[in-house]
Design a protein around this motif. Structure first.
Motif, short mmCIF file in Angstrom:
data_model
loop_
_atom_site.label_atom_id
_atom_site.label_comp_id
_atom_site.label_asym_id
_atom_site.label_seq_id
_atom_site.Cartn_x
_atom_site.Cartn_y
_atom_site.Cartn_z
N ASP A 198 2.85 4.06 -8.85
CA ASP A 198 3.38 5.43 -8.83
C ASP A 198 3.13 6.09 -7.47
O ASP A 198 4.00 6.79 -6.91
CB ASP A 198 2.72 6.27 -9.94
CG ASP A 198 3.10 5.76 -11.33
OD1 ASP A 198 4.11 5.03 -11.42
OD2 ASP A 198 2.38 6.08 -12.29
N ALA A 199 1.93 5.86 -6.93
CA ALA A 199 1.60 6.45 -5.62
C ALA A 199 2.50 5.87 -4.52
O ALA A 199 2.96 6.59 -3.63
CB ALA A 199 0.12 6.20 -5.30
N LEU A 200 2.76 4.54 -4.62
CA LEU A 200 3.64 3.92 -3.62
C LEU A 200 5.07 4.46 -3.74
O LEU A 200 5.75 4.67 -2.72
CB LEU A 200 3.64 2.41 -3.80
CG LEU A 200 2.32 1.68 -3.44
CD1 LEU A 200 2.42 0.20 -3.78
CD2 LEU A 200 2.01 1.86 -1.94
N ALA A 201 5.52 4.72 -5.00
CA ALA A 201 6.86 5.28 -5.19
C ALA A 201 6.92 6.68 -4.58
O ALA A 201 7.90 7.05 -3.90
CB ALA A 201 7.20 5.30 -6.68
N ARG A 202 5.87 7.49 -4.83
CA ARG A 202 5.86 8.84 -4.25
C ARG A 202 5.79 8.77 -2.72
O ARG A 202 6.45 9.56 -2.02
CB ARG A 202 4.65 9.62 -4.79
CG ARG A 202 4.79 10.04 -6.25
CD ARG A 202 3.78 11.10 -6.63
NE ARG A 202 2.40 10.64 -6.41
CZ ARG A 202 1.69 9.99 -7.31
NH1 ARG A 202 2.21 9.70 -8.51
NH2 ARG A 202 0.44 9.64 -7.05
N GLN A 203 5.05 7.80 -2.21
CA GLN A 203 4.96 7.63 -0.75
C GLN A 203 6.34 7.30 -0.15
O GLN A 203 6.74 7.82 0.88
CB GLN A 203 3.95 6.54 -0.40
CG GLN A 203 3.80 6.31 1.09
CD GLN A 203 2.90 5.14 1.41
OE1 GLN A 203 2.55 4.34 0.52
NE2 GLN A 203 2.51 5.01 2.67
N LYS A 204 7.05 6.39 -0.86
CA LYS A 204 8.38 6.01 -0.38
C LYS A 204 9.33 7.21 -0.38
O LYS A 204 10.10 7.42 0.59
CB LYS A 204 8.94 4.91 -1.28
CG LYS A 204 10.27 4.36 -0.80
CD LYS A 204 10.72 3.22 -1.68
CE LYS A 204 12.07 2.67 -1.20
NZ LYS A 204 12.55 1.55 -2.06
N ALA A 205 9.26 8.02 -1.47
CA ALA A 205 10.11 9.21 -1.53
C ALA A 205 9.75 10.19 -0.41
O ALA A 205 10.63 10.78 0.24
CB ALA A 205 9.98 9.87 -2.91
N LEU A 206 8.43 10.35 -0.18
CA LEU A 206 8.01 11.24 0.90
C LEU A 206 8.47 10.73 2.26
O LEU A 206 8.88 11.51 3.13
CB LEU A 206 6.48 11.40 0.88
CG LEU A 206 5.91 12.20 -0.29
CD1 LEU A 206 4.38 12.16 -0.27
CD2 LEU A 206 6.39 13.65 -0.22
N GLN A 207 8.41 9.42 2.45
CA GLN A 207 8.88 8.85 3.72
C GLN A 207 10.38 9.11 3.92
O GLN A 207 10.82 9.39 5.04
CB GLN A 207 8.58 7.36 3.77
CG GLN A 207 7.09 7.04 3.94
CD GLN A 207 6.80 5.54 3.89
OE1 GLN A 207 7.65 4.76 3.44
NE2 GLN A 207 5.60 5.16 4.33
N GLN A 208 11.14 9.00 2.81
CA GLN A 208 12.56 9.29 2.90
C GLN A 208 12.79 10.77 3.27
O GLN A 208 13.65 11.10 4.10
CB GLN A 208 13.26 8.95 1.58
CG GLN A 208 13.31 7.45 1.30
CD GLN A 208 13.91 7.14 -0.05
OE1 GLN A 208 14.15 8.05 -0.86
NE2 GLN A 208 14.15 5.86 -0.33
N ASP A 209 12.00 11.65 2.61
CA ASP A 209 12.10 13.08 2.95
C ASP A 209 11.73 13.33 4.41
O ASP A 209 12.38 14.13 5.11
CB ASP A 209 11.19 13.91 2.03
CG ASP A 209 11.67 13.88 0.58
OD1 ASP A 209 12.87 13.56 0.36
OD2 ASP A 209 10.86 14.17 -0.31
#
Length: 348
Positions: free
Chosen positions: A130-141
């Motif tokens: 879940d943390a990696l998914a949130r990190q990926k979304a944040l990187q996209q943002d």
């Protein structure tokens, strides 16, 4: 003569003695230096023998029969340097890996000793995903925000370029506005006055140079309120500015003569002006002013100009040698006499 020879011989003997002393000192120094060199040579010979014996002893210990065998077994200098450098790099890399391994082991032991959670491994893995998914979304943002920042910077650069162009155009427009304020008008009057003012200023300069030859009292200046009008500066009255309308007849004549001479000097730049005719005006001059005016005209004549004076003043006839007399006749005619006039010449 014998005494002189004796004195010379003594001086020669003294000089030879001094020279012998110096040579003896040089010999002593060289002898001492020779002894030092011989001692150094003996020491180095002994050291060389000891070193050579040690080298041979090491050859025998390493199973080399002689020096030639040792040299044949040696690697080429370039290869030896390359291998030495490779060995040094490997040693540095090994030391770095060992240091990193020790640091990693130490960190692992510290983390294991903490025992931060009692959660099962599966739960931790899910939390990690879940943390990696949130990190990926944040990187996209972050990528989208960086793109917006890049676009904004590009817009700022274009805006800065436009502002610079606007400032340059504003400066250029201001220059034209100032020029318009000076000489711009719908009917062209300002420009005409400006151009006439430049010519007028130039003519005043030429006229003042001519006026200075005739009198040191007056100096022509432009009127501050009416730039195309003339005033005079009276140096005898502490530089008082006066209107040319207040000048006496003689003063007005000198000013007018200086202006005429200045104008002729300006015209001579494009058209050669070799003749100057003055009609009347001398009757208002006093004797001193008349002398000054005639001296000025005589100077122009010496420069090759033809000066013609039309006057009824009798004093001028005594000072101008070359004259053309005009005698009135009946019927509105006049008779001319003088140089260049044929006998009985008549004019209406």
């Amino acid at each position: 003569q014998l005494n002189l020879n004796v004195v010379a011989a003594e001086k020669s003997w003294a000089s030879a003695r001094d020279r012998w002393t110096e040579i003896q000192k040089d010999l002593d120094r060289l002898t001492a230096k020779k002894s030092d060199l011989e001692r150094t040579l003996a020491e180095r010979t002994l050291h060389l023998e000891q070193t050579e014996n040690g080298f041979l002893q090491q050859l025998r210990e390493k199973d080399f029969p002689d020096e030639t065998a040792f040299r044949n077994a040696c690697l080429p200098e370039l290869e030896r340097k390359q291998l030495t450098e490779a060995a040094r790099c490997l040693a540095d890399e090994q030391a770095d890996l060992e240091s990193r391994a020790r640091a990693t082991q130490k960190r692992l032991e510290e983390e294991q000793a903490k025992q931060l959670t009692q959660e099962p491994v599966e739960n931790l893995r899910q939390t990690l995903e879940d943390a990696l998914a949130r990190q990926k979304a944040l990187q996209q943002d972050i990528g989208a925000i960086r793109q917006k920042l890049d676009n904004n910077n590009a817009l700022k650069r274009r805006q800065a370029e436009r502002l610079q162009a606007i400032e340059a155009q504003t400066r250029e427009s201001g220059r034209w506005d100032r020029l318009h304020e000076l000489i711009g008008s719908a009917d062209g009057k300002k420009f005409r006055n400006f151009a006439q003012g430049l010519t007028f200023e130039l003519m005043i300069g030429h006229a003042n140079r001519q006026l200075q030859k005739m009198t040191d009292r007056y100096l022509l200046v432009r009127d501050k309120d009416q730039p195309l009008e003339l005033n005079v500066m009276d140096n005898y009255q502490a530089g008082e500015i006066r209107s040319t309308k207040n000048l006496s007849g003689g003063e007005s004549f000198l000013v007018s003569l200086s202006l005429a001479l200045g104008l002729s000097q300006m015209s001579s730049r494009n058209v050669r002006v070799d003749s100057l005719f003055l009609d009347e005006g001398f009757g208002t001059l006093d004797e001193e002013s008349l002398d000054t005016a005639l001296e000025t005209l005589a100077g122009l004549q010496q420069e090759g100009k033809l000066i013609g004076v039309i006057s009824h003043v009798g004093a001028l006839r005594e000072r101008i040698p070359t004259q053309i007399q005009v005698t009135p006749r009946s019927g509105g005619r006049s008779a001319l006499s003088g140089p260049g006039c044929s006998a009985g010449s008549q004019r209406n």
